[in-house]
Motif scaffolding. Structure first.
Motif, mmCIF file in Angstrom:
data_model
loop_
_atom_site.group_PDB
_atom_site.id
_atom_site.type_symbol
_atom_site.label_atom_id
_atom_site.label_comp_id
_atom_site.label_asym_id
_atom_site.label_seq_id
_atom_site.Cartn_x
_atom_site.Cartn_y
_atom_site.Cartn_z
ATOM 1 N N ARG A 637 33.073 41.583 31.460
ATOM 2 C CA ARG A 637 33.025 40.682 32.610
ATOM 3 C C ARG A 637 33.289 41.453 33.907
ATOM 4 N N ARG A 638 32.438 41.211 34.914
ATOM 5 C CA ARG A 638 32.674 41.720 36.264
ATOM 6 C C ARG A 638 32.549 40.560 37.230
ATOM 7 N N GLN A 639 33.297 40.634 38.326
ATOM 8 C CA GLN A 639 33.307 39.507 39.257
ATOM 9 C C GLN A 639 33.134 39.945 40.704
ATOM 10 N N ILE A 640 32.658 38.988 41.500
ATOM 11 C CA ILE A 640 32.476 39.157 42.947
ATOM 12 C C ILE A 640 33.104 37.941 43.621
ATOM 13 N N ILE A 641 33.881 38.167 44.663
ATOM 14 C CA ILE A 641 34.494 37.067 45.422
ATOM 15 C C ILE A 641 33.795 36.951 46.774
ATOM 16 N N ILE A 642 33.362 35.735 47.102
ATOM 17 C CA ILE A 642 32.688 35.459 48.376
ATOM 18 C C ILE A 642 33.612 34.601 49.243
ATOM 19 N N LYS A 643 33.748 34.978 50.512
ATOM 20 C CA LYS A 643 34.507 34.177 51.477
ATOM 21 C C LYS A 643 33.580 33.779 52.620
ATOM 22 N N TYR A 644 33.717 32.531 53.071
ATOM 23 C CA TYR A 644 33.004 32.106 54.284
ATOM 24 C C TYR A 644 33.843 31.043 54.979
ATOM 25 N N LYS A 645 33.742 30.993 56.300
ATOM 26 C CA LYS A 645 34.615 30.115 57.081
ATOM 27 C C LYS A 645 33.992 28.770 57.416
#
Length: 674
Positions: A637-645
């Motif tokens: 498993r690999r993950q990516i975190i996305i942030k947006y305002k």
């Protein structure tokens, strides 16, 4: 001349997973026009599936003589309401999940039912007669605002402040004004429903109450579903799945213990948050929504401070001598004493156990006075992990790559899957057969307590034991009936157990709970500690309660705030951290996880998606990295975190997320990024 039979084209959502990039509905031919919400059986590719009618129009001459498939059969007309369909469409869009998968949650298994009405459980607390309850001025004010304003509310009050009375009396007042009104009371765990049922049954007849949880039979569930749809059931008590019910005239939504992470479905599609869905449900029905908590979620309290929610505050109830409650209970609410124990000093006096001298004396005091104790441990098993004595290699699960824990019976088990070693495991590096257990777990604490207090009746409660669906209810009954003296358990013991004989609560491994690398770790710690504190010194307690916090870092600010139950100080501390890092409520998060049995495929796919997302403006993206548990049941498993305002997701981001291949998991508003 033979008159042609009029035909109709039905737009139908198949209740199955379809690619997000394509249409979520298909056109079928029918000789009859059916209302929206009708449940039908349809052919889809080479199989039969259920589907829901979303629209229909008269047939017309199609170019190229395109042939449409016919529906196979009609299962039930008007099965879903218009409000349910609107809610399903919202969940699908917001949580980026196929509409057919979402709608499947709105369609219960249709089975033959026999009428079984819920019956309240025997009282485990001081008697509460509905007619005798006199509301405080703060409770009356809260009820008045909820009834008059169709708004979103945060009801903030410590354990024992009477939040449930506010819910109940709000319902009573609304019923006076609105005929056939229905009310939804959400609880985070199915084990809390007996207690909720007991409380609401004091005010409302059994035939008006319906339960919707996974621990009732399919027949009972479908029967209750039908009673809600007919309007017969007025008070609906349930876990997160209850938001899918076919309400006819919903007039109030209550989210009790609103901070609880159990409201989020994180392990399967749709990965929805019932709190977000409940807000949309209240919006659809134009009714008030009340979130209640002694430890509100940081986001909720922030919204209340910024007037997006109406804040209603309740102080802890202090029972007067002439109070109806005090006459029914053996004593008044007494203040608990909290003590932080520096475990470093325990080592100075040669105490190397997980039970400090202070905690031992408090347990002794509770046992002498025939009171009960609750000991909280953040991890199950005999240890945190085990290492080879020869080469110090950690013993790990071969399919999950997670440290195994000793179960006390000679085996080492994986807490992620069902793997367990043979009775004589071998080190993967040196083939050694001797291992040393490191750290604490519920089983180790249970064993230590039994050694220290051989005459005490001790039980353990963790997820390993609750795989048997009846075990938790059994322990609750035994503990509430005082057949047990000491309960050792994980966070499941922090939730809603109102037991007047609990005089001691202890947090055994405070530092372990604070060491989790997650944006919500401090919040979870504070919530658990305060919820545990609420288990002692409840109205009716005979003795002042004690709370013992064992730690190797007593100077930690968070431990101090938690010990003082100072929510404002905790909130000020936490909100600054969140703002600096653009975590909720200052930004939105999406967690993407890719998993596959081949590591090169996982690595390449995660890198490729990261490069695409990195080019989208208006968002921040972390580089692809191993998940906190990098391998589960043989899949890497690999993950990516996305942030947006922004409140609305950027269109380009939305489009790219819908293009993700099979193997990607999309978690919108995750409760954890580990």
């Amino acid at each position: 001349m033979i008159k042609k039979t009029e035909k109709f084209i039905l737009e139908i959502i198949p209740l199955t997973k379809l690619p997000l990039t394509g249409s979520q509905s298909f056109s079928y031919l029918s000789e009859t026009e059916f209302p929206i919400g009708t449940l039908v059986s349809i052919p889809l590719f080479h199989r039969q599936v259920e589907g829901v009618v979303l629209g229909n129009r008269k047939d017309f001459k199609r170019l190229g003589n395109i042939e449409l498939k016919k529906i196979t059969s009609v299962l039930e007309e008007n099965f879903l309401t218009e409000e349910q369909i609107r809610l399903a469409q919202f969940i699908s869009a917001y949580f980026i999940s196929p509409l057919g998968v979402v709608m499947k949650g709105f369609v219960p298994k249709r089975v033959k039912t026999r009428r079984i009405l819920p019956s309240p459980q025997p009282s485990t607390e001081y008697e509460r007669g509905g007619a005798d309850i006199v509301l405080t001025n703060q409770q009356k004010s809260s009820v008045e605002k909820i009834v008059k304003q169709k708004n979103k509310f945060l009801l903030f009050g410590p354990a024992g402040s009477g939040k449930t009375e506010v819910y109940i009396h709000s319902i009573l007042e609304i019923r006076k004004k609105e005929k056939n009104a229905q009310f939804l009371i959400l609880v985070p765990e199915k084990t809390l429903t007996p207690q909720a049922l007991e409380r609401y049954s004091e005010y409302f007849p059994a035939e008006e109450i319906a339960l919707l949880t996974s621990n009732i039979t399919k027949g009972q569930f479908y029967g209750n579903w039908q009673r809600i749809r007919s309007g017969e059931a007025k008070i609906i008590i349930g876990t997160r799945m209850a938001v899918f019910a076919p309400f006819q005239k919903l007039s109030l939504v209550v989210i009790d213990e609103e901070q609880d992470m159990s409201y989020k479905q994180w392990d399967m599609n749709p990965r929805y948050d019932a709190r977000t869905v409940a807000e949309k449900l209240a919006e659809i029905f134009k009714c008030p929504l009340v979130r209640g908590s002694a430890t509100p979620a940081v986001e909720s309290y922030y919204h209340a401070k910024n007037k997006e929610f109406t804040l209603l505050e309740l102080p802890r109830l202090i029972l007067e001598a002439d109070s109806p409650l005090s006459k029914k209970s053996p004593g008044s609410g007494l203040s608990a004493v909290t003590e932080i124990v520096d475990m470093r000093k325990e080592r100075w006096v040669k105490n190397y156990t997980c039970i400090s001298k202070k905690l031992k004396s408090e347990i002794d005091y509770a046992l002498i006075n025939e009171q009960q104790s609750v000991l909280f441990v953040n991890r199950q098993g005999m240890s945190s992990f085990s290492v080879c004595k020869d080469c110090k290699t950690v013993l790990k699960c071969p399919t999950c790559d997670r440290a195994l824990t000793y179960d006390g019976k000679g085996y080492y088990r994986c807490l992620q899957c069902t793997y367990k070693t043979s009775i004589i495991p071998k080190c993967s590096k040196c083939q050694g057969i001797t291992f040393e257990n490191v750290g604490l777990g519920t089983q180790k604490v249970e064993k230590e307590i039994k050694n220290l207090f051989p005459g005490a009746k001790v039980a353990r409660l963790d997820s390993q034991l609750t795989k048997d669906g009846t075990y938790q209810a059994k322990i609750y009954q035994e503990f509430s009936n005082h057949k047990l003296d000491i309960l050792v358990g994980t966070q499941m013991i922090t939730k809603g157990w109102d037991l007047p004989n609990v005089a001691l609560v202890a947090i055994i491994d405070t530092d372990n709970a604070l060491s989790i690398p997650d944006f919500s770790a401090y919040e979870r710690f504070y919530e658990n500690l305060v919820q545990l504190s609420g288990r002692v010194s409840r109205p009716g307690a005979k003795f002042p309660g004690s709370i013992v916090i064992q730690t190797f870092q007593p100077e930690n600010k968070l431990i101090k705030f938690s010990a003082e139950r100072n929510y404002e100080a905790f909130f000020d501390f936490e909100i600054k951290e969140r703002e600096a890092l653009s975590f909720p409520p200052f930004g939105h998060l999406i967690k993407l996880v890719f998993q596959d049995y081949l590591f090169p495929k996982v690595e390449n796919e995660a890198r490729k998606v990261y490069e695409i997302l990195e080019s989208i403006s208006g968002i921040k993206v972390t580089e692809a990295q191993d998940s906190f548990v990098p391998k589960v049941r043989g899949r890497f498993r690999r993950q990516i975190i996305i942030k947006y305002k922004k409140t609305l997701r950027p269109e380009k981001l939305e489009a790219e997320l819908k293009k993700l291949k099979t193997g990607w998991l999309i978690d919108v508003d995750p409760i954890s990024i580990t």
